[in-house]
Write a protein that holds these residues in place. Sequence first.
Motif, PDB file in Angstrom:
ATOM      1  N   UNK A   1       0.837  -1.193   0.000  1.00  0.00           N
ATOM      2  CA  UNK A   1       0.000   0.000   0.000  1.00  0.00           C
ATOM      3  C   UNK A   1       0.873   1.243   0.000  1.00  0.00           C
ATOM      4  N   UNK A   2       0.617   2.145  -0.919  1.00  0.00           N
ATOM      5  CA  UNK A   2       1.339   3.408  -0.972  1.00  0.00           C
ATOM      6  C   UNK A   2       0.383   4.557  -0.776  1.00  0.00           C
ATOM      7  N   UNK A   3       0.779   5.502   0.061  1.00  0.00           N
ATOM      8  CA  UNK A   3      -0.117   6.627   0.318  1.00  0.00           C
ATOM      9  C   UNK A   3       0.631   7.839   0.833  1.00  0.00           C
ATOM     10  N   UNK A   4       0.025   8.998   0.637  1.00  0.00           N
ATOM     11  CA  UNK A   4       0.587  10.224   1.205  1.00  0.00           C
ATOM     12  C   UNK A   4       0.230  10.308   2.681  1.00  0.00           C
ATOM     13  N   UNK A   5       1.022  11.029   3.413  1.00  0.00           N
ATOM     14  CA  UNK A   5       0.708  11.234   4.824  1.00  0.00           C
ATOM     15  C   UNK A   5      -0.050  12.540   5.006  1.00  0.00           C
ATOM     16  N   UNK A   6      -0.759  12.593   6.075  1.00  0.00           N
ATOM     17  CA  UNK A   6      -1.464  13.815   6.456  1.00  0.00           C
ATOM     18  C   UNK A   6      -1.398  13.881   7.965  1.00  0.00           C
TER      19      UNK A   6
ATOM     20  N   UNK B   1      -1.992   8.156   7.510  1.00  0.00           N
ATOM     21  CA  UNK B   1      -2.421   8.091   6.107  1.00  0.00           C
ATOM     22  C   UNK B   1      -3.480   9.146   5.826  1.00  0.00           C
ATOM     23  N   UNK B   2      -3.511   9.603   4.592  1.00  0.00           N
ATOM     24  CA  UNK B   2      -4.496  10.593   4.174  1.00  0.00           C
ATOM     25  C   UNK B   2      -5.905  10.022   4.306  1.00  0.00           C
ATOM     26  N   UNK B   3      -6.868  10.900   4.506  1.00  0.00           N
ATOM     27  CA  UNK B   3      -8.256  10.497   4.726  1.00  0.00           C
ATOM     28  C   UNK B   3      -8.796   9.644   3.582  1.00  0.00           C
ATOM     29  N   UNK B   4      -8.373   9.924   2.365  1.00  0.00           N
ATOM     30  CA  UNK B   4      -8.856   9.147   1.229  1.00  0.00           C
ATOM     31  C   UNK B   4      -8.437   7.676   1.355  1.00  0.00           C
ATOM     32  N   UNK B   5      -7.213   7.443   1.847  1.00  0.00           N
ATOM     33  CA  UNK B   5      -6.752   6.069   2.028  1.00  0.00           C
ATOM     34  C   UNK B   5      -7.479   5.417   3.190  1.00  0.00           C
ATOM     35  N   UNK B   6      -7.697   6.167   4.241  1.00  0.00           N
ATOM     36  CA  UNK B   6      -8.451   5.630   5.386  1.00  0.00           C
ATOM     37  C   UNK B   6      -9.860   5.261   4.943  1.00  0.00           C
ATOM     38  N   UNK B   7     -10.469   6.083   4.101  1.00  0.00           N
ATOM     39  CA  UNK B   7     -11.804   5.772   3.586  1.00  0.00           C
ATOM     40  C   UNK B   7     -11.775   4.480   2.765  1.00  0.00           C
ATOM     41  N   UNK B   8     -10.698   4.279   2.010  1.00  0.00           N
ATOM     42  CA  UNK B   8     -10.564   3.022   1.257  1.00  0.00           C
ATOM     43  C   UNK B   8     -10.526   1.844   2.216  1.00  0.00           C
ATOM     44  N   UNK B   9      -9.701   1.937   3.257  1.00  0.00           N
ATOM     45  CA  UNK B   9      -9.649   0.852   4.240  1.00  0.00           C
ATOM     46  C   UNK B   9     -11.011   0.665   4.913  1.00  0.00           C
ATOM     47  N   UNK B  10     -11.700   1.756   5.193  1.00  0.00           N
ATOM     48  CA  UNK B  10     -13.027   1.649   5.800  1.00  0.00           C
ATOM     49  C   UNK B  10     -13.994   0.905   4.895  1.00  0.00           C
TER      50      UNK B  10
END
Length: 154
Positions: free
Chosen positions: A26-31, A35-44
């Motif tokens: 998994x690759x993602x930007x930090x915030x 992890x950025x909210x968009x990635x957290x939403x994907x995991x959700x």
Amino acid sequence: MHAAPGREDHPVITARQLAEADGVLFGFPTRFGMMAAQMKAFFDSTGGLWQEGALAGKPAGVFFATGTQGGGQETTALTAVTQLTHHGMLFVPVGYTHGAGMFAMDEVKGGSPYGAGTFAGADGSRTPTDAELALAEHQGKYFAGIAKKLKAVV
């Protein structure tokens, strides 16, 4: 959320497709150190996979980009591990397997034993250095080797 617009030449995986993979990096930007909210939403959105145990036993790793050196590359990896753990995925860090280059202090570079990384700059304009790209390539090959070994015994 100030994310760059999607690009048609970048394929987008669905949560359901994760179950088809032998392993996932998994690759993602930090915030703000995670992890950025968009990635957290994907995991959700993977709740159904979690309920089925569809990702249990699959190897997973992480890589990331931060805006600054204090952007939280290691805390991002650590907070991502909670997502993997709830799915029963096997976290595969790169460790210090890349050798002496990981100890070099002669240039600014992202990455850590948790995974490859880059510093994108506060405005996102910095591109990865050769050292950062080398660690990323190593992580990909290392991870693929682990995933292949695990698949052979399952």
